[in-house]
Design an enzyme around this catalytic site. Structure first.
Site, PDB file in Angstrom:
ATOM      1  N   ASP A 136      35.098 -43.360  -4.571  1.00  0.00           N
ATOM      2  CA  ASP A 136      35.219 -43.412  -6.018  1.00  0.00           C
ATOM      3  C   ASP A 136      34.250 -44.385  -6.685  1.00  0.00           C
ATOM      4  OD1 ASP A 136      36.775 -42.980  -8.509  1.00  0.00           O
ATOM      5  OD2 ASP A 136      37.273 -45.091  -8.222  1.00  0.00           O
ATOM      6  N   GLU A 530      31.088 -52.967 -11.540  1.00  0.00           N
ATOM      7  CA  GLU A 530      31.458 -51.924 -10.587  1.00  0.00           C
ATOM      8  C   GLU A 530      31.027 -50.559 -11.115  1.00  0.00           C
ATOM      9  OE1 GLU A 530      35.565 -51.812  -9.344  1.00  0.00           O
ATOM     10  OE2 GLU A 530      35.060 -50.497  -7.656  1.00  0.00           O
TER      11      GLU A 530
END
Ligand code: NAG
Ligand code: NAG
Ligand code: NAG
Ligand code: NAG
Ligand code: NAG
Ligand code: NAG
Ligand code: NAG
Length: 557
Positions: A136, A530
């Protein structure tokens, strides 16, 4: 799917047609201007005016073309398709690579030197092969809900802009990355009413800091089923597989049919057992909490309508479900959680290009008006422009992963702009003011320019692009040297290391700036640093549309 009379996407005549449409659009504008003037009857002066006007215009066009070639901020010139904006082509080539960085499973033709095989046992506890798919973000969980959204957006991009992607050699890589996900999603759906929605448990996964190639932790599976349903995740997966079935229709028809079969079954499952997975499996709330499933049902039905042309799906979105879930006129932000704005734009497409009997539906018009309200919210000069942006004009909605919203919004604005251009719709109204396709495209460009470095930090938030991009991306694989051996815990020294990442997470679109346009490049700053694969999907979509002055296909089939 808009009727068999529409041109096929890859035919030569189609691409000719598109050029023609632009040229006609362009000349038509001047013919109408001329008509207006002529009615005044000042023939001699008019002639002089026209001649000078024409000369002036020729100069203007030459200048704008020059500007356009050297200055990507400048607006593209309608009627001048085909010029590739090198900057965006380069950025697209980089952004695409993040899908390779994130691949799980036995890699094929791997081009990322620090990546290797991983997750080979994923799914084995249920005797399934769930080794493929993509991690992910900076961690190693395979979350089905955002992964399916990533696939849907990637499919949409290929369907609208496949020709542009092909022109810059990105079509095949995009199809490959899409298939890497859809292979996984198909395997994750072993029975009609069972869908595996997660591999790995974030609680267990986050206790380690390791490379995917060297994971030792257990990777349990999570499913939705009739006693623990997950309408949004099943519907999003249906949307992904339906849209991908269109992508592969002319490439591998049996694969395409397989995808469509799963899509239909999943939609039925989603619709029949209505319950949010956030309620039936509360553990998911901490990571990808869903705020509702109505948007996914409409979005999935819209994709199934495009994929099948079946009236059932059209009536699904225009009937009671539309009334229950469409929330017409309200402004939403397109994201992995909320697809309403995406469904509105996708259904506008039917209104723009669909066959007579269907495109005139009053309900369809409500979707299109809602899409326009979303556009009016984005256009900076609109009376209804959002105030949720940074001083430098970046749409800014959330502190975590701030870039997801501006990029996704820009993607939709660009699509809408192209629908207008291709259908020769010259303007939209926003509370008394009107705006052109070019205004929408300028907005889209403003957001991508910010992302690529035109911002107060002078930083490219697309990793690998430009000279100044984040060096401490919050990404395990990138932070650990490929030859290091780590267990679960001793890898944390690489998170805490003061050194920049030894590996470049190429193509990562990081979370992005604070509302004050600042950014802290620190590895443990996951809020800002991120990256995620759904960010990649929208930036790839946006760049694919901006790579040339574009128009879209009239039909996906
Ligand atoms: C770690 O991964 C690499 C491949 O990237 C492999 O060569 C090595 O054997 C792995 N080490 C362990 C302990 O699994
Ligand atoms: C249905 O899914 C729930 C949630 O993942 C799980 O706890 C349950 O065991 C599943 N039911 C069956 C029959 O596998
Ligand atoms: C998840 O979303 C629901 C619905 O919006 C909300 O009620 C709930 O508080 C959310 N959970 C978390 C942990 O944010
Ligand atoms: C960004 O670049 C501009 C112009 O080159 C310069 O004035 C400014 O100080 C730079 N900002 C940062 C944060 O480096
Ligand atoms: C890993 O590679 C780096 C760079 O090539 C080298 O400096 C280092 O000694 C290697 N480490 C191990 C454990 O082999
Ligand atoms: C910008 O906002 C962040 C987060 O609120 C804060 O930590 C930082 O100090 C601010 N920077 C400036 C230059 O104001
Ligand atoms: C992140 O790392 C920096 C530098 O190592 C440290 O000062 C800071 O406390 C850390 N922040 C968090 C939230 O762990």
């Amino acid at each position: 799917m808009l009727g068999s009379t529409q041109p096929k996407r890859h035919s030569f005549s189609d691409s000719c047609n598109r050029k023609l449409i632009k040229i006609i659009f362009f000349f038509d504008f001047f013919r109408r201007m001329e008509d207006k003037r002529r009615s005044g009857g000042w023939c001699g002066w008019l002639l002089v005016l026209i001649v000078f006007g024409a000369i002036g215009f020729a100069i203007f066009i030459t200048l704008t073309q020059k500007m356009y070639e050297s200055d990507p901020d400048a607006a593209p010139v309608p009627g001048h398709p085909g010029t590739i904006t090198k900057k965006y082509a380069e950025a697209l080539g980089i952004a695409m690579q993040f899908f390779d960085v994130q691949k799980s499973g036995k890699l094929e033709n791997n081009k990322i030197p620090w990546r290797g095989d991983s997750g080979l046992q994923d799914g084995s506890e249920a005797k399934l092969d769930l080794s493929k798919g993509i991690y992910d973000a900076g961690d190693h969980v395979k979350f089905g809900f955002p992964m399916a959204f990533t696939a849907t957006v990637l499919s949409w991009t290929i369907l609208e802009y496949g020709d542009q992607m092909k022109a810059v050699n990105q079509l095949e890589p995009a199809q490959d990355s899409l298939k890497w996900i859809t292979d996984y999603l198909v395997n994750a759906h072993p029975f009609d009413d069972v869908l595996y929605i997660q591999v790995g448990n974030p609680k267990i996964d986050h206790r380690c800091w390791d490379r995917p190639e060297n994971m030792t932790k257990e990777r349990p599976l999570t499913q939705v089923n009739t006693s623990a349903p997950g309408t949004e995740v099943a519907a999003e997966t249906a949307a992904a597989l339906a849209s991908a079935s269109l992508v592969f229709k002319n490439i591998d028809s049996s694969y395409s049919s397989l995808l469509l079969m799963h899509a239909k079954q999943l939609f039925t499952f989603a619709d029949r057992y209505r319950e949010s997975y956030s309620i039936s499996i509360p553990n998911v709330q901490k990571f990808y909490n869903s705020t509702g499933y109505g948007d996914e049902l409409l979005w999935a039905a819209s994709w199934l309508y495009h994929a099948t042309g079946e009236r059932f799906y059209f009536e699904y979105v225009t009937g009671k479900n539309g009334e229950d879930f469409a929330d017409w006129g309200s402004i939403t932000w397109f994201s992995w959680d909320n697809k309403l704005a995406g469904a509105q734009v996708l259904l506008s497409r039917v209104n723009f290009f669909g066959s007579e009997d269907i495109s005139h539906s009053k309900i369809l018009l409500k979707y299109r008006k809602s899409a326009e309200a979303v556009m009016c919210n984005l256009l900076p000069d609109s009376p209804t422009a959002t105030e949720q942006k940074t001083d430098k004009g970046l749409i800014w909605i959330t502190e975590w992963n701030a870039l997801q919203h501006p990029v996704a919004s820009a993607f939709l604005a660009m699509l809408y702009s192209d629908y207008m251009l291709t259908s020769r719709t010259t303007k939209i109204y926003c509370s008394g003011s009107y705006f052109t396709p070019l205004d929408l495209r300028k907005f889209a460009i403003s957001q991508v320019e910010y992302v690529l470095g035109n911002n107060p930090m002078n930083m490219s938030y697309l990793v690998g692009y430009g000279d100044n991009y984040p060096q401490y991306v919050h990404h395990r694989g990138a932070s650990i040297p490929a030859n290091a051996t780590t267990g679960c815990k001793d890898g944390f020294k690489w998170l805490d290391s003061a050194e920049p990442n030894p590996n470049v997470a190429i193509g990562a679109l990081v979370g992005g700036p604070f509302i004050n346009d600042s950014y802290i490049d620190s590895r443990n700053n996951s809020k800002q640093g991120e990256p995620s694969t759904y960010n990649s999907a929208v930036i790839v979509g946006l760049l694919s549309g901006l790579v040339t002055t574009s128009s879209v296909v009239l039909s996906f089939t």
